[in-house]
Every structure is written in C-alpha cells, then in structure tokens.
Design a protein around this motif. Structure first.
Motif, PDB file in Angstrom:
ATOM      1  N   VAL A 327       3.059  -9.445  34.965  1.00 19.15           N
ATOM      2  CA  VAL A 327       1.965  -8.638  35.493  1.00 19.15           C
ATOM      3  C   VAL A 327       0.903  -8.407  34.429  1.00 19.15           C
ATOM      4  CG1 VAL A 327       3.079  -6.429  34.963  1.00 19.15           C
ATOM      5  CG2 VAL A 327       1.390  -6.556  36.785  1.00 19.15           C
ATOM      6  N   VAL A 328       1.283  -8.408  33.159  1.00 23.17           N
ATOM      7  CA  VAL A 328       0.298  -8.266  32.082  1.00 23.17           C
ATOM      8  C   VAL A 328      -0.715  -9.409  32.151  1.00 23.17           C
ATOM      9  CG1 VAL A 328      -0.049  -8.242  29.587  1.00 23.17           C
ATOM     10  CG2 VAL A 328       1.900  -7.031  30.571  1.00 23.17           C
ATOM     11  N   LEU A 329      -0.216 -10.629  32.239  1.00 26.60           N
ATOM     12  CA  LEU A 329      -1.091 -11.800  32.296  1.00 26.60           C
ATOM     13  C   LEU A 329      -1.876 -11.853  33.597  1.00 26.60           C
ATOM     14  CD1 LEU A 329       1.432 -14.379  30.852  1.00 26.60           C
ATOM     15  CD2 LEU A 329      -0.599 -13.513  29.697  1.00 26.60           C
ATOM     16  N   GLU A 330      -1.230 -11.482  34.700  1.00 22.81           N
ATOM     17  CA  GLU A 330      -1.921 -11.491  35.989  1.00 22.81           C
ATOM     18  C   GLU A 330      -3.092 -10.518  35.983  1.00 22.81           C
ATOM     19  OE1 GLU A 330       1.801 -12.697  38.934  1.00 22.81           O
ATOM     20  OE2 GLU A 330       1.361 -10.586  38.524  1.00 22.81           O
ATOM     21  N   ALA A 331      -2.866  -9.328  35.447  1.00 24.35           N
ATOM     22  CA  ALA A 331      -3.936  -8.337  35.382  1.00 24.35           C
ATOM     23  C   ALA A 331      -5.078  -8.827  34.500  1.00 24.35           C
ATOM     24  CB  ALA A 331      -3.387  -7.016  34.852  1.00 24.35           C
ATOM     25  N   MET A 332      -4.741  -9.398  33.355  1.00 25.78           N
ATOM     26  CA  MET A 332      -5.778  -9.865  32.441  1.00 25.78           C
ATOM     27  C   MET A 332      -6.611 -10.976  33.076  1.00 25.78           C
ATOM     28  SD  MET A 332      -3.434  -9.719  29.000  1.00 25.78           S
ATOM     29  CE  MET A 332      -4.610 -10.193  27.755  1.00 25.78           C
ATOM     30  N   TRP A 333      -5.940 -11.897  33.767  1.00 25.30           N
ATOM     31  CA  TRP A 333      -6.684 -12.971  34.424  1.00 25.30           C
ATOM     32  C   TRP A 333      -7.586 -12.411  35.526  1.00 25.30           C
ATOM     33  CZ3 TRP A 333      -7.890 -17.928  33.677  1.00 25.30           C
ATOM     34  CH2 TRP A 333      -8.486 -18.616  34.739  1.00 25.30           C
ATOM     35  N   ARG A 383     -15.202  -4.627  28.236  1.00 28.11           N
ATOM     36  CA  ARG A 383     -14.900  -5.461  27.055  1.00 28.11           C
ATOM     37  C   ARG A 383     -13.444  -5.928  27.072  1.00 28.11           C
ATOM     38  NH1 ARG A 383     -17.896  -1.396  24.637  1.00 28.11           N
ATOM     39  NH2 ARG A 383     -16.045  -0.401  23.737  1.00 28.11           N
ATOM     40  N   LEU A 384     -12.543  -5.019  27.396  1.00 28.08           N
ATOM     41  CA  LEU A 384     -11.129  -5.385  27.434  1.00 28.08           C
ATOM     42  C   LEU A 384     -10.863  -6.407  28.544  1.00 28.08           C
ATOM     43  CD1 LEU A 384      -9.376  -1.921  26.948  1.00 28.08           C
ATOM     44  CD2 LEU A 384      -9.778  -3.690  25.228  1.00 28.08           C
ATOM     45  N   ALA A 385     -11.523  -6.224  29.672  1.00 23.93           N
ATOM     46  CA  ALA A 385     -11.325  -7.142  30.793  1.00 23.93           C
ATOM     47  C   ALA A 385     -11.779  -8.553  30.426  1.00 23.93           C
ATOM     48  CB  ALA A 385     -12.081  -6.640  32.020  1.00 23.93           C
ATOM     49  N   ALA A 386     -12.928  -8.666  29.775  1.00 24.88           N
ATOM     50  CA  ALA A 386     -13.448  -9.988  29.416  1.00 24.88           C
ATOM     51  C   ALA A 386     -12.551 -10.676  28.384  1.00 24.88           C
ATOM     52  CB  ALA A 386     -14.876  -9.859  28.870  1.00 24.88           C
ATOM     53  N   ALA A 387     -12.139  -9.934  27.370  1.00 23.11           N
ATOM     54  CA  ALA A 387     -11.277 -10.515  26.334  1.00 23.11           C
ATOM     55  C   ALA A 387      -9.896 -10.834  26.894  1.00 23.11           C
ATOM     56  CB  ALA A 387     -11.157  -9.555  25.148  1.00 23.11           C
ATOM     57  N   GLY A 388      -9.410  -9.983  27.795  1.00 26.34           N
ATOM     58  CA  GLY A 388      -8.104 -10.221  28.392  1.00 26.34           C
ATOM     59  C   GLY A 388      -8.091 -11.481  29.235  1.00 26.34           C
ATOM     60  N   ARG A 389      -9.156 -11.698  29.991  1.00 27.74           N
ATOM     61  CA  ARG A 389      -9.205 -12.911  30.826  1.00 27.74           C
ATOM     62  C   ARG A 389      -9.205 -14.161  29.958  1.00 27.74           C
ATOM     63  NH1 ARG A 389     -10.467 -14.364  36.125  1.00 27.74           N
ATOM     64  NH2 ARG A 389     -11.389 -16.430  36.332  1.00 27.74           N
ATOM     65  N   ALA A 391      -7.852 -14.476  26.991  1.00 25.97           N
ATOM     66  CA  ALA A 391      -6.508 -14.641  26.443  1.00 25.97           C
ATOM     67  C   ALA A 391      -5.547 -15.191  27.491  1.00 25.97           C
ATOM     68  CB  ALA A 391      -5.995 -13.308  25.904  1.00 25.97           C
ATOM     69  N   ALA A 392      -5.668 -14.721  28.735  1.00 19.38           N
ATOM     70  CA  ALA A 392      -4.763 -15.161  29.796  1.00 19.38           C
ATOM     71  C   ALA A 392      -5.012 -16.601  30.205  1.00 19.38           C
ATOM     72  CB  ALA A 392      -4.897 -14.244  31.011  1.00 19.38           C
ATOM     73  N   SER A 393      -6.196 -17.121  29.917  1.00 16.81           N
ATOM     74  CA  SER A 393      -6.516 -18.495  30.323  1.00 16.81           C
ATOM     75  C   SER A 393      -5.631 -19.525  29.636  1.00 16.81           C
ATOM     76  CB  SER A 393      -7.999 -18.798  30.030  1.00 16.81           C
ATOM     77  OG  SER A 393      -8.234 -18.826  28.627  1.00 16.81           O
ATOM     78  N   THR A 394      -4.996 -19.147  28.529  1.00 22.25           N
ATOM     79  CA  THR A 394      -4.090 -20.060  27.837  1.00 22.25           C
ATOM     80  C   THR A 394      -2.689 -20.025  28.412  1.00 22.25           C
ATOM     81  OG1 THR A 394      -3.418 -18.410  26.175  1.00 22.25           O
ATOM     82  CG2 THR A 394      -5.396 -19.702  25.703  1.00 22.25           C
ATOM     83  N   ARG A 395      -2.448 -19.144  29.384  1.00 17.80           N
ATOM     84  CA  ARG A 395      -1.105 -18.954  29.927  1.00 17.80           C
ATOM     85  C   ARG A 395      -1.017 -19.345  31.403  1.00 17.80           C
ATOM     86  NH1 ARG A 395       2.210 -15.597  26.753  1.00 17.80           N
ATOM     87  NH2 ARG A 395       1.556 -15.790  24.586  1.00 17.80           N
TER      88      ARG A 395
END
Length: 417
Positions: A327-333, A383-389, A391-395
């Motif tokens: 869910v961490v990765l799903e939320a970030m994406w 800012r967190l949403a943009a950086a999180g997405r 980061a999640a793009s590699t997963r």
C-alpha cells in the motif's frame, strides 16, 4: 546439469499459501501481480495454493486470472475446517484459534505432495513465504527446478524464533538459486538468523527482490470530487488500506486523529479487529468510515479521493513487524502523500521529508503530529506526492520482473509489453 536458458516459453510454478480467491480479493494480491507479470512475458504460469474454505473463482477460463492456472490443494474435510490460511493470515488466525495448529502438519504434507506431483512439468518455481512454501520446494532435492524462494516478514520472524531456524535457513539457501527478500531489512535479518558459522557463500544467495505494483490497476475511473461527494468528505481525509489485524495499527490512527481535528478516516479493509475499531472510533468521537474490503476499482478511487495515506504498522511485542506493505507503493504511485511507521523495510522507500513522512512505530502522538503537519501544509503534500510517485515508478512489475527471470535462470520470451 541445469538447462541453459532458451527463448522458448517456460513453465513456471508458483507455490504460495495465499492467492486472490476472486476479482478484487486482497489475499496475496502481490502473488497474482508477479504471476501476471511473468505471464505477460510469455511464460506459462501455474499456481499451487492451499484450498480455502470458501469456493474460489479459480476456473481455467476465468478472465481475471489472465491465463494463470490455479491448483487448489485440499488439506482437511469437511471443507469448512480449512481455516489455517487466508482470512486474517496465518499468524492472526492461529492467535485467535490456537487449535488450528493441528492442521499445520496436514497442510504442509498436502502442499508438499502437490509440489512433488507438479514440479516435473516446471522449468522453474517461485515459492512465496519460506515456510511452508520454500520448504516444500526444497524437499524436492537435486531434482527440483530452478528455485527462487521469496521471504516476506512473518516467515522470517518465525525462523528467528524456531530452535533450529538457522539450520532451516541454511537448507533453504542450499536448495534455491536465490532467496529474495522483499526488503533489505529482511535480508539483514535473515543473514543474522543464518549466523556466521553457516553464512559463507550462502549469504550471497540472499538478495533484495521487492514486490511490485500494477499502474493500470491504480488508475481511477471517476474524478476525485465525485468520489468525495459520494462519501460525504468535505475536509482533510486519511485513508488506511489493509487487513484489520493488530499489526496494521488502525487503532493508532484512530487515537492519532482524535475528536475535533476536522479529519475523516477512511478504512478500507476487513478483519477480526473491525468491530473493536468501529467501537473505538465512536467512543472517541472520531469521524471514521469503515468501507470493508474493496476491489481494485474502488481502491484506485479511494487513493485518488484521500488527502493522505497512513501506514501505522506496529512492531508487536514478540518482535514481529511487516516487510514493506505494498500500500505504501500504491499510494505513492497514486499521488497520495504517505505517513508511515519506521518499521521493517518501509524506510527503504519512504525517505522522511522527501518521499513521505516517517514516525516511530507504535507512537500515536508522533503520528498525530505528522498528520497535522500534512493537514496544514498543502505545499508539503504536493511535494511529497510528486517525489513519491517518482520513487514508486521504479517498483512497477514491468520494471522488476526481469530480475525475477534472471534469478530463475530464464530469458525474456515473447514479450507483449
């Protein structure tokens, strides 16, 4: 000698104790994600899993299985007795009903027999959870297919508590091409269980193999405002996605929000703790919507509708923790800022203040401060949403699956990506 990789489609077995029983079922959803990613690469995938007490939709022609064949393994009769797996998960099922432990030898024996029967038709095999799936494949000995054993969290924790856990870990390492740990923290934990005397070249087989996400499944079908209007959300909202069991920490989120904070909690999931959590929210005057288990479509809508996602995973008294909740990765994406406990492998993707906010595990006060910080700072959320997405793009599974093929000594075949 093992076969050299070729460019023909390969037959891959997946041995697991959890797998979605019908479309949208969250049980072992990441196992389906990996199996589907391998199938898209042209491989023939067969899943072997204990039979649930419910009747699953596992027919060979079911479109949602995307060509994956599922072999259900019965281990008790009448069928309603098969309650060791699924539901809240094995650790919580046993905590609630210790008598289920009597079924464990039957389940392990049945799974092992099914693996021995099916393995001759496989070129390679992935086992999800070292115990019992990894051991079932290891028992095949030298005649086993190329084997990738995936370690999560509950299985590594169990190995650490068993009297002969180090010896079992060594056997697994000897009988697998790789042991893939879903987070580096778990890899280090498994290395400690092996111990220096058994380490040697075995530790070279311990690698990080994270689970992935499917971006298409996270695309919402409706606009954010339409979903918020349907749910009656007007102010700041926090989403919690997952099984309602103690390790998920939903009670910490309720305590962190408290009354009068103008924050609504959305709880998407079900489990044995649900009624107690609903009562806790009512008694504390916390606005909370308990939505039950949600399918992929609804999951994507909720991720788009919320203002933040909380992952308040506990570290239990016995030391058990989660690995890296998907869910961490799903939320970030999905573009939702994440507030998560600093436990297990979460810090490997959530960098505090950069891709999300980290708080100490089991600390409702720290969680409350982090949520208030997000509520009052839309710029930080963005800012967190943009950086999180990013980061999640590699997963995504498409980015990760070649590493699984390499670990299984396969080559990319007939890709349809």
């Amino acid at each position: 000698m093992r076969k050299r990789p070729t460019d023909r489609p390969r037959r891959i077995g997946v041995v697991t104790t959890s797998f979605p029983r019908w479309p949208g079922d969250p049980a072992g959803a990441f196992v389906l994600g990996l199996a589907a990613a391998l199938s898209r690469r042209g491989h023939e995938v067969e899943v072997v899993v204990p039979e649930p007490r419910e009747r699953p939709a596992w027919g060979d022609c079911e479109p949602w299985l995307r060509g994956i064949r599922v072999r259900a393994v019965p281990y008790a009769r009448p069928r309603r007795l098969q309650a060791l797996f699924f539901g809240a998960g094995v650790p919580d099922n046993l905590a609630r009903s210790p008598a289920l432990a009597a079924l464990a030898p039957l389940a392990v024996a049945a799974l092992g027999a099914a693996v021995r029967w099916r393995a001759p038709s496989w070129d390679a095999v992935v086992s999800e959870w070292l115990i019992p799936s990894g051991l079932a494949v290891a028992a095949l000995g030298a005649r086993r297919p190329a084997h990738l054993a995936i370690a999560h969290s509950a299985d590594v924790h169990l190995l650490g508590r068993l009297p002969f856990g180090g010896a079992i870990a060594a056997r697994l390492a000897d009988r697998a091409e790789r042991i893939g740990c879903v987070a580096d923290a778990l890899r280090a934990e498994l290395a400690r269980i092996l111990g220096p005397e058994r380490a040697g070249r075995r530790t070279e087989k311990l690698v990080v193999m994270p689970m992935g996400i499917d971006p298409e499944a996270l695309a919402p079908a409706r606009e954010r405002e339409a979903v918020r209007a349907e749910l009656g959300i007007e102010g700041f909202s926090v989403l919690l996605l997952g099984r309602l069991v103690p390790i998920k920490g939903a009670d910490l989120l309720i305590d962190a929000v408290g009354p009068g904070t103008r924050t609504t909690i959305l709880v998407a999931g079900d489990g044995p703790a649900r009624s107690g959590l609903e009562r806790r929210a009512r008694e504390r005057g916390v606005p909370a919507l308990f939505l039950g288990t949600v399918d992929e479509r609804r999951r994507a809508e909720l991720l788009a509708a919320c203002d933040a996602v909380a992952v308040p995973s506990r570290v239990l008294e016995n030391g058990r923790h989660e690995g890296l909740p998907l869910v961490v990765l799903e939320a970030m994406w999905a573009g939702a800022p994440v507030v998560a406990s600093d436990s297990g492998g979460i810090r490997e993707i959530v960098r505090d203040g950069e891709t999300g906010l980290l708080v100490p595990a089991n600390d409702a006060a720290a969680l409350a401060r982090a949520l208030e910080r997000l509520r009052g700072d839309p710029g930080l959320r963005a800012r967190l949403a943009a950086a999180g997405r990013e980061a999640a793009s590699t997963r995504t599974w498409e980015a990760l699956v070649p590493a699984f093929e390499e670990a299984l000594r396969l080559t990319r075949t007939h890709s349809t990506i």
